[in-house]
Write a protein that holds these residues in place. Sequence first.
Motif, PDB file in Angstrom:
ATOM      1  N   THR A  22       0.916  -1.333  -0.149  1.00 20.52           N
ATOM      2  CA  THR A  22       0.052  -0.152  -0.200  1.00 20.52           C
ATOM      3  C   THR A  22       0.912   1.410   0.025  1.00 20.52           C
ATOM      4  O   THR A  22       1.732   1.271   0.899  1.00 20.52           O
ATOM      5  CB  THR A  22      -0.837   0.033   0.996  1.00 20.52           C
ATOM      6  OG1 THR A  22      -1.556  -1.253   1.559  1.00 20.52           O
ATOM      7  CG2 THR A  22      -1.915   0.938   1.022  1.00 20.52           C
ATOM      8  N   LEU A  23       0.564   2.119  -0.779  1.00 19.71           N
ATOM      9  CA  LEU A  23       1.248   3.519  -0.771  1.00 19.71           C
ATOM     10  C   LEU A  23       0.034   4.466  -0.489  1.00 19.71           C
ATOM     11  O   LEU A  23      -1.016   4.407  -1.194  1.00 19.71           O
ATOM     12  CB  LEU A  23       1.743   3.842  -2.258  1.00 19.71           C
ATOM     13  CG  LEU A  23       2.103   5.349  -2.696  1.00 19.71           C
ATOM     14  CD1 LEU A  23       3.125   5.592  -1.613  1.00 19.71           C
ATOM     15  CD2 LEU A  23       2.770   5.529  -3.981  1.00 19.71           C
ATOM     16  N   ILE A  24       0.474   5.266   0.610  1.00 20.02           N
ATOM     17  CA  ILE A  24      -0.847   6.294   1.037  1.00 20.02           C
ATOM     18  C   ILE A  24      -0.131   7.634   0.918  1.00 20.02           C
ATOM     19  O   ILE A  24       1.118   7.917   1.474  1.00 20.02           O
ATOM     20  CB  ILE A  24      -1.210   5.998   2.409  1.00 20.02           C
ATOM     21  CG1 ILE A  24      -1.752   4.458   2.504  1.00 20.02           C
ATOM     22  CG2 ILE A  24      -2.018   6.994   3.071  1.00 20.02           C
ATOM     23  CD1 ILE A  24      -2.274   4.132   3.852  1.00 20.02           C
ATOM     24  N   ILE A  25      -0.866   8.614   0.294  1.00 20.54           N
ATOM     25  CA  ILE A  25      -0.354   9.945   0.517  1.00 20.54           C
ATOM     26  C   ILE A  25      -1.381  10.788   1.378  1.00 20.54           C
ATOM     27  O   ILE A  25      -2.679  10.676   1.286  1.00 20.54           O
ATOM     28  CB  ILE A  25      -0.828  10.362  -0.823  1.00 20.54           C
ATOM     29  CG1 ILE A  25       0.029   9.814  -1.964  1.00 20.54           C
ATOM     30  CG2 ILE A  25      -0.353  12.128  -0.846  1.00 20.54           C
ATOM     31  CD1 ILE A  25      -0.384  10.393  -3.471  1.00 20.54           C
ATOM     32  N   PRO A  26      -0.822  11.240   2.669  1.00 17.24           N
ATOM     33  CA  PRO A  26      -1.431  11.818   3.568  1.00 17.24           C
ATOM     34  C   PRO A  26      -2.232  13.116   3.077  1.00 17.24           C
ATOM     35  O   PRO A  26      -1.838  13.951   2.177  1.00 17.24           O
ATOM     36  CB  PRO A  26      -0.479  12.243   4.623  1.00 17.24           C
ATOM     37  CG  PRO A  26       0.655  12.301   4.020  1.00 17.24           C
ATOM     38  CD  PRO A  26       0.786  11.323   2.902  1.00 17.24           C
ATOM     39  N   ARG A  27      -3.439  13.414   3.637  1.00 21.56           N
ATOM     40  CA  ARG A  27      -4.109  14.564   3.534  1.00 21.56           C
ATOM     41  C   ARG A  27      -3.568  15.641   4.414  1.00 21.56           C
ATOM     42  O   ARG A  27      -3.395  15.166   5.465  1.00 21.56           O
ATOM     43  CB  ARG A  27      -5.645  14.403   3.526  1.00 21.56           C
ATOM     44  CG  ARG A  27      -6.168  13.425   2.206  1.00 21.56           C
ATOM     45  CD  ARG A  27      -6.204  14.023   0.733  1.00 21.56           C
ATOM     46  NE  ARG A  27      -6.887  13.496  -0.202  1.00 21.56           N
ATOM     47  CZ  ARG A  27      -8.240  13.798  -0.279  1.00 21.56           C
ATOM     48  NH1 ARG A  27      -8.850  14.763   0.359  1.00 21.56           N
ATOM     49  NH2 ARG A  27      -8.775  13.110  -1.535  1.00 21.56           N
ATOM     50  N   THR A  28      -3.344  16.814   3.745  1.00 21.09           N
ATOM     51  CA  THR A  28      -2.989  17.952   4.542  1.00 21.09           C
ATOM     52  C   THR A  28      -3.943  19.033   5.066  1.00 21.09           C
ATOM     53  O   THR A  28      -5.001  19.143   4.069  1.00 21.09           O
ATOM     54  CB  THR A  28      -1.738  18.697   3.902  1.00 21.09           C
ATOM     55  OG1 THR A  28      -0.855  17.806   3.379  1.00 21.09           O
ATOM     56  CG2 THR A  28      -1.274  19.622   4.594  1.00 21.09           C
ATOM     57  N   SER A  29      -4.091  19.252   6.254  1.00 23.63           N
ATOM     58  CA  SER A  29      -4.939  20.276   6.830  1.00 23.63           C
ATOM     59  C   SER A  29      -4.210  21.315   7.537  1.00 23.63           C
ATOM     60  O   SER A  29      -3.174  21.167   8.159  1.00 23.63           O
ATOM     61  CB  SER A  29      -5.887  19.799   7.856  1.00 23.63           C
ATOM     62  OG  SER A  29      -6.697  18.947   7.207  1.00 23.63           O
ATOM     63  N   ASP A  30      -4.620  22.684   7.286  1.00 24.18           N
ATOM     64  CA  ASP A  30      -3.931  23.854   8.198  1.00 24.18           C
ATOM     65  C   ASP A  30      -4.901  24.111   9.242  1.00 24.18           C
ATOM     66  O   ASP A  30      -6.077  24.606   8.728  1.00 24.18           O
ATOM     67  CB  ASP A  30      -3.650  25.061   7.073  1.00 24.18           C
ATOM     68  CG  ASP A  30      -2.852  26.039   7.829  1.00 24.18           C
ATOM     69  OD1 ASP A  30      -3.438  26.473   8.651  1.00 24.18           O
ATOM     70  OD2 ASP A  30      -1.775  26.265   7.198  1.00 24.18           O
ATOM     71  N   ILE A  31      -4.438  23.944  10.625  1.00 28.02           N
ATOM     72  CA  ILE A  31      -5.248  24.012  11.725  1.00 28.02           C
ATOM     73  C   ILE A  31      -4.536  25.252  12.328  1.00 28.02           C
ATOM     74  O   ILE A  31      -3.562  25.059  13.215  1.00 28.02           O
ATOM     75  CB  ILE A  31      -5.483  22.898  12.485  1.00 28.02           C
ATOM     76  CG1 ILE A  31      -5.589  21.718  11.476  1.00 28.02           C
ATOM     77  CG2 ILE A  31      -6.487  23.129  13.502  1.00 28.02           C
ATOM     78  CD1 ILE A  31      -7.160  21.899  10.842  1.00 28.02           C
ATOM     79  N   GLY A  32      -5.082  26.452  12.126  1.00 25.81           N
ATOM     80  CA  GLY A  32      -4.559  27.609  12.937  1.00 25.81           C
ATOM     81  C   GLY A  32      -2.996  27.957  12.623  1.00 25.81           C
ATOM     82  O   GLY A  32      -2.191  28.395  13.433  1.00 25.81           O
ATOM     83  N   GLY A  33      -2.578  27.608  11.419  1.00 33.03           N
ATOM     84  CA  GLY A  33      -1.187  27.859  11.101  1.00 33.03           C
ATOM     85  C   GLY A  33      -0.199  26.603  11.361  1.00 33.03           C
ATOM     86  O   GLY A  33       0.893  26.666  10.851  1.00 33.03           O
ATOM     87  N   LEU A  34      -0.778  25.606  11.679  1.00 37.15           N
ATOM     88  CA  LEU A  34      -0.102  24.236  12.048  1.00 37.15           C
ATOM     89  C   LEU A  34      -0.435  23.209  10.978  1.00 37.15           C
ATOM     90  O   LEU A  34      -1.696  22.891  10.944  1.00 37.15           O
ATOM     91  CB  LEU A  34      -0.435  23.789  13.378  1.00 37.15           C
ATOM     92  CG  LEU A  34       0.388  22.571  13.893  1.00 37.15           C
ATOM     93  CD1 LEU A  34       2.033  22.657  13.650  1.00 37.15           C
ATOM     94  CD2 LEU A  34      -0.056  21.794  15.270  1.00 37.15           C
TER      95      LEU A  34
END
Length: 310
Positions: A22-34
């Motif tokens: 399995t190859l997984i590409i994480p999803r990115t979230s910007d939470i208050g600059g982090l």
Amino acid sequence: MSFFPGRDPEPGDACAVDSIETLIIPRTSDIGGLEVRRALPTAKRRLVGPFIFFDRMGPALLRAGEAIDVKPHPHIGLSTVTYLFDGRIRHRDSLGTEMVIEPGDVNLMTAGHGIVHSERSPEEMRGNPQSISGLQTWLALPDALEEMTPVFANTAAADLPTIRDRDFEARIIIGALHGAGSPVTQYSETLYADIRIAPGGRFLIPAIAEERAIYILDGAVQISGEIFPADRLLAFRQGDEIVVSAAQNTSGGAHIMLFGGAALSSKRYIWWNFVSSSKERIEQAKEEWRTGRFDIVPGDEKEFVPLPQG
């Protein structure tokens, strides 16, 4: 951090390396600059050994006046593992624990039948810019220990074994690897290691755990001639030895996390911060949090994260 509403990861393109399942590409979230990247769970891959949740926090620089403020929230059926590369976080929980997590320490908080905790920037660091970088992972507890008594343990960085070679440096966080074993408690067979591969160096991942994966933190790695960039999760086929090399075009080498362990004997459900082999137990935990039946966090009683709707 366990409260971040990160988006679900997604499977990557088909991989030519037979040993990679399995190859997984994480999803990115910007939470208050982090920036937070979530690599597990996915629809395609729920667990790797006991690991049911894998979040990469940062690296980020919080400006003066910004802070991490994860209000008290509950967990059941799991152990959280907080591991920082940079920055500091004050942990408080309903057992009465209060301590500042330092880079390289292992914070293992085992929820069992229920625990509440908060994670905040230390008061003495507020008002100044703060760097933060690290990982939070969850380990699903085995069937017989899902309702165990909650417990908290911190292991200092100096107490973790490190193995060195001209090609690599590996710190063993949980479990044993290449003859070195960590003192951190295991509730089921677990493997977790922080590995830095020198430029042009190689690291052998032996077939010692039933399920294994790596998360590429920095640089790029080469496996069987194929190159994989940073922020990819690669889960491996059982029984294969894997040689991971720092790709030739990465002058700083590569930094990876190796993790896995024995597969759980039954299915796990996950909803918000609750993990269980029983959907009914999760519904019970939801009602207990909604009606205030979890314990409070001493020193952090005024706020809490409400139960999500839906």
